[in-house]
Scaffold this active site. Structure first.
Site: not given
Length: 174
Positions: A46, A51, A94-95, A140
């Site tokens: 995701g 981000q 999470c990236l 986010h």
């Protein structure tokens, strides 16, 4: 399509609330395609527009397993309209917080209203990993990270490690 740079925490941009998208046009579709390419290359399941530095209510996700056919979702202005009373706990990552994970409890199932890449109103019923991923990415858009759902002690440890890694990397570049 282009791979986009992913913002790493702690970064104040990740704590901002995203703006709704007025019209789903070619720019938004291109952003979603670029976000999917970025997510797949990372690899992740995701990615939310904040981000990659875009404060827009846009998320992409694909929870298909390795070796399975890809099943990407592109959601514009996603909004949770129902969540189950039962929770499920997943070990989330999470990236924007690379190599850090924590158990997070979220509603086990949810229903989301959104616009697809053509601007058409849709609903998605999700459960299990898909429900967790959708909720994680919608967070986010509201400036909430998965570490905001864990104890302050664990959150601070993770954020301090990320800050140290950032400083070390910046020092190596100088």
């Amino acid at each position: 399509m282009a791979k986009l740079p992913i913002i790493i925490a702690p970064d104040p941009r990740l704590k901002k609330v995203s703006k709704p998208v007025d019209v789903v046009d070619g720019n938004i579709r291109r952003l979603m395609d670029d976000m999917l390419e970025t997510m797949y290359q990372a690899p992740g399941i995701g990615l939310a527009a904040p981000q990659v530095g875009k404060l827009l209510r846009v998320i992409v996700l694909d929870v298909s397993g390795e070796g399975e056919e890809k099943h990407p979702y592109k959601l514009v202005n996603p909004e949770l309209i129902w969540v189950s009373d039962d929770d499920a706990v997943y070990n989330e990552g999470c990236l924007s917080l690379p190599e850090h994970y924590a158990d997070v409890a979220r509603p086990k199932a949810c229903r989301v209203q959104y616009l697809d890449e053509h601007g058409k109103a849709r609903e998605l019923e999700a459960e299990g990993l898909l429900a967790t991923c959708v909720q994680h990415e919608i967070d986010h858009l509201d400036g909430i990270l998965f570490v905001d759902h864990i104890t302050a002690l664990k959150r601070n440890i993770i954020l301090r490690k990320l800050l140290k890694t950032k400083k070390t990397a910046a020092g190596a570049m100088a």
